[in-house]
Design a protein around this motif. Structure first.
Motif, PDB file in Angstrom:
ATOM      1  N   GLY A 169      -2.968  17.792   3.969  1.00 22.04           N
ATOM      2  CA  GLY A 169      -3.121  17.343   2.589  1.00 22.04           C
ATOM      3  C   GLY A 169      -2.747  15.899   2.337  1.00 22.04           C
ATOM      4  O   GLY A 169      -2.774  15.441   1.188  1.00 22.04           O
ATOM      5  N   ALA A 170      -2.403  15.157   3.388  1.00 28.73           N
ATOM      6  CA  ALA A 170      -1.982  13.764   3.232  1.00 28.73           C
ATOM      7  C   ALA A 170      -3.145  12.876   2.810  1.00 28.73           C
ATOM      8  O   ALA A 170      -4.314  13.172   3.069  1.00 28.73           O
ATOM      9  N   THR A 171      -2.810  11.766   2.150  1.00 26.90           N
ATOM     10  CA  THR A 171      -3.806  10.740   1.827  1.00 26.90           C
ATOM     11  C   THR A 171      -3.610   9.573   2.796  1.00 26.90           C
ATOM     12  O   THR A 171      -2.490   9.101   2.984  1.00 26.90           O
ATOM     13  N   ILE A 172      -4.705   9.122   3.385  1.00 21.38           N
ATOM     14  CA  ILE A 172      -4.645   8.129   4.453  1.00 21.38           C
ATOM     15  C   ILE A 172      -5.541   6.950   4.104  1.00 21.38           C
ATOM     16  O   ILE A 172      -6.712   7.133   3.776  1.00 21.38           O
ATOM     17  N   LEU A 173      -4.993   5.733   4.168  1.00 26.80           N
ATOM     18  CA  LEU A 173      -5.793   4.517   4.037  1.00 26.80           C
ATOM     19  C   LEU A 173      -6.211   4.096   5.437  1.00 26.80           C
ATOM     20  O   LEU A 173      -5.372   3.766   6.274  1.00 26.80           O
TER      21      LEU A 173
ATOM     22  N   PHE B  89       0.824  -1.218   0.000  1.00 20.91           N
ATOM     23  CA  PHE B  89       0.000   0.000   0.000  1.00 20.91           C
ATOM     24  C   PHE B  89       0.859   1.269   0.000  1.00 20.91           C
ATOM     25  O   PHE B  89       0.520   2.264   0.646  1.00 20.91           O
ATOM     26  N   SER B  90       1.938   1.256  -0.741  1.00 17.92           N
ATOM     27  CA  SER B  90       2.898   2.365  -0.701  1.00 17.92           C
ATOM     28  C   SER B  90       2.372   3.641  -1.358  1.00 17.92           C
ATOM     29  O   SER B  90       2.979   4.704  -1.215  1.00 17.92           O
ATOM     30  N   GLU B  91       1.213   3.565  -2.056  1.00 17.75           N
ATOM     31  CA  GLU B  91       0.698   4.772  -2.724  1.00 17.75           C
ATOM     32  C   GLU B  91       0.088   5.766  -1.746  1.00 17.75           C
ATOM     33  O   GLU B  91      -0.166   6.922  -2.106  1.00 17.75           O
ATOM     34  N   TYR B  92      -0.140   5.357  -0.492  1.00 18.46           N
ATOM     35  CA  TYR B  92      -0.735   6.252   0.510  1.00 18.46           C
ATOM     36  C   TYR B  92       0.354   6.922   1.353  1.00 18.46           C
ATOM     37  O   TYR B  92       1.385   6.312   1.644  1.00 18.46           O
ATOM     38  N   THR B  93       0.104   8.169   1.749  1.00 16.53           N
ATOM     39  CA  THR B  93       1.042   8.862   2.635  1.00 16.53           C
ATOM     40  C   THR B  93       1.113   8.160   3.983  1.00 16.53           C
ATOM     41  O   THR B  93       2.184   8.007   4.559  1.00 16.53           O
ATOM     42  N   TYR B  94      -0.048   7.767   4.486  1.00 17.00           N
ATOM     43  CA  TYR B  94      -0.131   7.056   5.767  1.00 17.00           C
ATOM     44  C   TYR B  94      -1.085   5.870   5.627  1.00 17.00           C
ATOM     45  O   TYR B  94      -2.081   5.951   4.909  1.00 17.00           O
TER      46      TYR B  94
ATOM     47  N   ILE C 165      -9.078  10.981   3.750  1.00 14.06           N
ATOM     48  CA  ILE C 165      -9.135   9.645   4.344  1.00 14.06           C
ATOM     49  C   ILE C 165      -9.875   8.707   3.408  1.00 14.06           C
ATOM     50  O   ILE C 165     -11.034   8.934   3.065  1.00 14.06           O
ATOM     51  N   LYS C 166      -9.185   7.668   2.957  1.00 11.06           N
ATOM     52  CA  LYS C 166      -9.759   6.667   2.062  1.00 11.06           C
ATOM     53  C   LYS C 166     -10.153   5.440   2.872  1.00 11.06           C
ATOM     54  O   LYS C 166      -9.317   4.804   3.521  1.00 11.06           O
ATOM     55  N   VAL C 167     -11.440   5.120   2.855  1.00  8.82           N
ATOM     56  CA  VAL C 167     -11.939   3.898   3.485  1.00  8.82           C
ATOM     57  C   VAL C 167     -12.205   2.895   2.375  1.00  8.82           C
ATOM     58  O   VAL C 167     -13.043   3.130   1.506  1.00  8.82           O
ATOM     59  N   PRO C 168     -11.504   1.758   2.346  1.00  9.97           N
ATOM     60  CA  PRO C 168     -11.630   0.808   1.234  1.00  9.97           C
ATOM     61  C   PRO C 168     -12.893  -0.047   1.353  1.00  9.97           C
ATOM     62  O   PRO C 168     -13.729   0.167   2.248  1.00  9.97           O
ATOM     63  N   ASP C 169     -13.025  -1.021   0.467  1.00  6.18           N
ATOM     64  CA  ASP C 169     -14.171  -1.935   0.532  1.00  6.18           C
ATOM     65  C   ASP C 169     -14.119  -2.724   1.831  1.00  6.18           C
ATOM     66  O   ASP C 169     -13.080  -2.819   2.494  1.00  6.18           O
TER      67      ASP C 169
END
Length: 341
Positions: free
Chosen positions: A266-270, A144-149, A293-297
């Motif tokens: 501005g970070a993207t978070i999984l 999951f390296s595409e996310y900042t955190y 904040i990205k919440v996956p399936d």
């Protein structure tokens, strides 16, 4: 995978591939088996058990885990497994004393399920001077390296990110290990969507006392366990005299403040783990810090930790690094875990 929030045992059928150094994954069948009430109570109290009772518990739990795994494999008609990679359930975690205990990792598990088993991933790291936690960041780095955190909201919240050439990660604060017992006092399993927190009032005294706990002033690497919650958090809640609704509201705000302080604007978070369903908590994090904040399936949200412990097992079988010194503070990177069968 069994987490400290005692939701149940997560089981996932995981497929991994590597091509030109790039790992990919797929989650097949996956299910969470809730703990029967007697097991939930036994695990909750085990932190206070004597050494003899812990030995008995470990044997009993390993047998129970074997039964659960066998049932999952049979009911889902899973065949051709390379290994069963098992975290077990954490009972004691005191890395500053060189102690960490995950039950369910006895050699008998391999014979009970007639499979190769890779397990007990934390002990070696603690022996090497590390925290033995968090261990999931190797998966964050490889998958999951595409996310900042990457943010896991389970019994505890932990985050991982890349700093210069290194992966860093650490526990931030308690989440469901505190919220779920309070919700239980209201006859609920958890605070669905954070509705209780949204309806309660934030208490300034309790919020300040929680934010002033010395753990939050420590530098990473650092990790939390049930013992810390019982020693520092629950006494503050009890002393506050608040209603359960207001206590949940205050704790949720405390969690949001502590988490927001970790992130760059501005970070993207999984976000994964059961706490990622807590919309109120996620909204309060975004209130305190401008992040995406990205919440996956649901499958990845609920089974990411099981997935990554599968990857840890695969890396161990390949004799490759699965534990990062930059994360845990161990003397060096290493390939942790034991193989039975």
């Amino acid at each position: 995978m069994s987490g400290t929030s005692l939701d149940g045992i997560d089981l996932a059928e995981c497929f991994f591939s590597i091509s030109e150094g790039i790992w990919t994954y797929r989650i097949g069948k996956a299910r969470t088996i809730p703990y029967p009430a007697p097991w939930q109570e036994r695990l909750k109290e085990a932190v206070h058990f004597s050494e003899g009772r812990l030995l008995t518990l470990n044997k009993d739990y390993t047998q129970f885990l074997g039964t659960v795994i066998n049932s999952f494999i049979a009911s889902e008609r899973i065949e051709g497994l390379d290994a069963v990679c098992s975290h077990g359930h954490t009972i004691l975690h005191q890395p500053e004393r060189g102690v960490t205990l995950q039950i369910g990792n006895l050699p008998m598990l391999a014979s009970d399920i007639a499979q190769k088993v890779v397990c007990d991933f934390r002990v070696q790291d603690v022996a090497l001077g590390g925290q033995g936690a968090p261990l999931v960041p190797i998966g964050d780095s490889l998958l999951f390296s595409e996310y900042t955190y990457c943010l896991n909201l389970g019994g505890f919240a932990n985050i991982s990110s890349r700093l210069n050439e290194f992966r860093i990660a650490y526990d931030v604060c308690p989440i469901n290990i505190v919220l779920n017992p309070l919700a239980a006092q209201l006859g609920l399993l958890y605070d669905e969507g954070g509705q209780i927190a949204a309806s309660g009032n934030v208490n300034t005294w309790l919020l300040t006392a929680l934010n002033d706990l010395s753990f939050y002033k420590l530098a990473a690497p650092k990790s939390l366990g049930l013992e810390w919650v019982q020693q520092f958090v629950f006494p503050l809640i009890n002393d506050s005299g608040l209603s359960f609704e207001d206590a949940i509201a205050t704790l949720t705000e405390h969690m949001a403040i502590q988490l927001a302080a970790q992130f760059q604007e501005g970070a993207t978070i999984l976000a994964t783990g059961g706490g990622a369903y807590n919309d109120h908590l996620l909204n309060r994090i975004k209130f305190h810090c401008n992040v995406i904040i990205k919440v996956p399936d649901a499958t990845l949200l609920e089974f990411k930790e099981a997935l990554v412990f599968g990857l840890l097992g695969v890396l161990k079988l390949r004799d490759e690094v699965n534990c990062l010194a930059s994360v845990t503070g161990a003397k060096h990177d290493h390939s942790s875990g034991v193989i039975f069968g």
